[in-house]
Design an enzyme around this catalytic site. Sequence first.
Site, PDB file in Angstrom:
ATOM      1  N   SER A 284     -22.466  11.996   2.504  1.00 26.54           N
ATOM      2  CA  SER A 284     -21.776  13.032   3.246  1.00 26.54           C
ATOM      3  C   SER A 284     -20.273  13.073   2.661  1.00 26.54           C
ATOM      4  O   SER A 284     -19.780  12.437   2.240  1.00 26.54           O
ATOM      5  CB  SER A 284     -21.193  12.281   4.543  1.00 26.54           C
ATOM      6  OG  SER A 284     -22.470  11.696   5.298  1.00 26.54           O
TER       7      SER A 284
ATOM      8  N   HIS B 216     -18.842  10.378   0.607  1.00 26.84           N
ATOM      9  CA  HIS B 216     -19.253   8.694   1.166  1.00 26.84           C
ATOM     10  C   HIS B 216     -20.876   8.911   1.009  1.00 26.84           C
ATOM     11  O   HIS B 216     -21.585   9.453   1.219  1.00 26.84           O
ATOM     12  CB  HIS B 216     -19.070   8.933   2.474  1.00 26.84           C
ATOM     13  CG  HIS B 216     -19.288   7.431   3.144  1.00 26.84           C
ATOM     14  ND1 HIS B 216     -18.532   6.484   3.155  1.00 26.84           N
ATOM     15  CD2 HIS B 216     -20.319   6.997   4.021  1.00 26.84           C
ATOM     16  CE1 HIS B 216     -18.889   5.388   3.586  1.00 26.84           C
ATOM     17  NE2 HIS B 216     -20.120   5.651   4.227  1.00 26.84           N
TER      18      HIS B 216
ATOM     19  N   ARG C 147      -9.760   2.421  -2.368  1.00 29.31           N
ATOM     20  CA  ARG C 147      -8.564   2.036  -1.876  1.00 29.31           C
ATOM     21  C   ARG C 147      -8.389   2.801  -0.401  1.00 29.31           C
ATOM     22  O   ARG C 147      -8.371   3.828  -0.739  1.00 29.31           O
ATOM     23  CB  ARG C 147      -7.395   2.100  -2.720  1.00 29.31           C
ATOM     24  CG  ARG C 147      -7.570   1.158  -3.881  1.00 29.31           C
ATOM     25  CD  ARG C 147      -7.579  -0.289  -3.793  1.00 29.31           C
ATOM     26  NE  ARG C 147      -6.400  -0.779  -2.873  1.00 29.31           N
ATOM     27  CZ  ARG C 147      -5.998  -1.869  -2.584  1.00 29.31           C
ATOM     28  NH1 ARG C 147      -7.096  -2.977  -2.764  1.00 29.31           N
ATOM     29  NH2 ARG C 147      -4.907  -2.144  -1.865  1.00 29.31           N
TER      30      ARG C 147
ATOM     31  N   ASN D 276     -13.791  13.335   0.730  1.00 23.17           N
ATOM     32  CA  ASN D 276     -14.442  12.184  -0.006  1.00 23.17           C
ATOM     33  C   ASN D 276     -15.902  12.324  -0.122  1.00 23.17           C
ATOM     34  O   ASN D 276     -16.599  13.143   0.906  1.00 23.17           O
ATOM     35  CB  ASN D 276     -14.069  10.965   1.076  1.00 23.17           C
ATOM     36  CG  ASN D 276     -14.979   9.742   0.782  1.00 23.17           C
ATOM     37  OD1 ASN D 276     -14.801   9.303  -0.439  1.00 23.17           O
ATOM     38  ND2 ASN D 276     -15.382   8.982   1.675  1.00 23.17           N
TER      39      ASN D 276
ATOM     40  N   ASP E 189     -13.559   7.426   6.936  1.00 24.78           N
ATOM     41  CA  ASP E 189     -14.735   7.671   7.342  1.00 24.78           C
ATOM     42  C   ASP E 189     -14.963   8.421   8.521  1.00 24.78           C
ATOM     43  O   ASP E 189     -15.843   8.705   8.939  1.00 24.78           O
ATOM     44  CB  ASP E 189     -15.730   6.551   7.268  1.00 24.78           C
ATOM     45  CG  ASP E 189     -15.833   5.815   5.785  1.00 24.78           C
ATOM     46  OD1 ASP E 189     -15.527   6.347   4.887  1.00 24.78           O
ATOM     47  OD2 ASP E 189     -16.520   4.666   5.872  1.00 24.78           O
TER      48      ASP E 189
ATOM     49  N   ARG F  68       0.889  -1.158   0.161  1.00 24.88           N
ATOM     50  CA  ARG F  68      -0.043  -0.021  -0.105  1.00 24.88           C
ATOM     51  C   ARG F  68       1.008   1.156  -0.055  1.00 24.88           C
ATOM     52  O   ARG F  68       0.776   2.397  -0.583  1.00 24.88           O
ATOM     53  CB  ARG F  68      -0.899   0.062   1.230  1.00 24.88           C
ATOM     54  CG  ARG F  68      -2.303  -0.526   1.024  1.00 24.88           C
ATOM     55  CD  ARG F  68      -3.182  -0.333   2.586  1.00 24.88           C
ATOM     56  NE  ARG F  68      -4.078  -1.727   2.343  1.00 24.88           N
ATOM     57  CZ  ARG F  68      -5.316  -1.407   1.750  1.00 24.88           C
ATOM     58  NH1 ARG F  68      -5.673  -0.350   1.314  1.00 24.88           N
ATOM     59  NH2 ARG F  68      -6.229  -2.531   1.712  1.00 24.88           N
TER      60      ARG F  68
END
Length: 167
Positions: free
Chosen positions: A142, A110, A92, A108, A151, A66
């Site tokens: 969101s 979400h 990812r 992000n 998150d 990663r």
Amino acid sequence: MSSKIVVLISGGGTNLQAIIDACTESNYPAEIVGVVSNKADAYGLTRAQNSNITAVTLSHKDFASREDYDQALIKEIDCFDADLIVLAGFMRILTPSFVQHFQGKLLNIHPSLLPKFGGKGMYGNHVHKAVIEAQESESGISIHFVNEEYDKGAIFFQAKVSIEKKF
Ligand code: NHR
């Protein structure tokens, strides 16, 4: 002044399309300067090309770890000199070093009303399945800053939809 956005995707790119469409509005304060996908077959790449946006694939499968993948992703994104990096269905989890490199510029989208239906295993269609199984009467999106704990970054926008059909 127009903000330069890089959008990260893994799939169909419906949120990417919404941003592309928004950017065509006159005086919209942003432009998409690049799209990066971790999957070569993501339809979002075609959406980008159709709008003359530079689109590149960087497959996580070509990297041993990663950390290696995220370092390569940083290099790729840095070429675009962006003000904002938007995860729009990017699948990812990103390492702390990636998050720190783009601190304050990384968002992000979400697909739930966080903190509900966030956290481990809650990504992509898993989120919608869980919402339906829980017989929720509403869901939504969101938009949050991305930090080291996925998150969990500060939420700065939410929009609700009601769930009309019970599956
Ligand atoms: N990375 C960090 N550091 N912080 C966040 O808040 C992140 C993130 C990376 C992606 C999007 C998130 C979502 O909206 C996101 C937020 C995928 C996973 C996941 O478990 C988790 C959260 C989100 C997206 N992915 C698996 C993984 O092992 C792989 C899944 C797959 O490839 O199909 O990385 O839902």
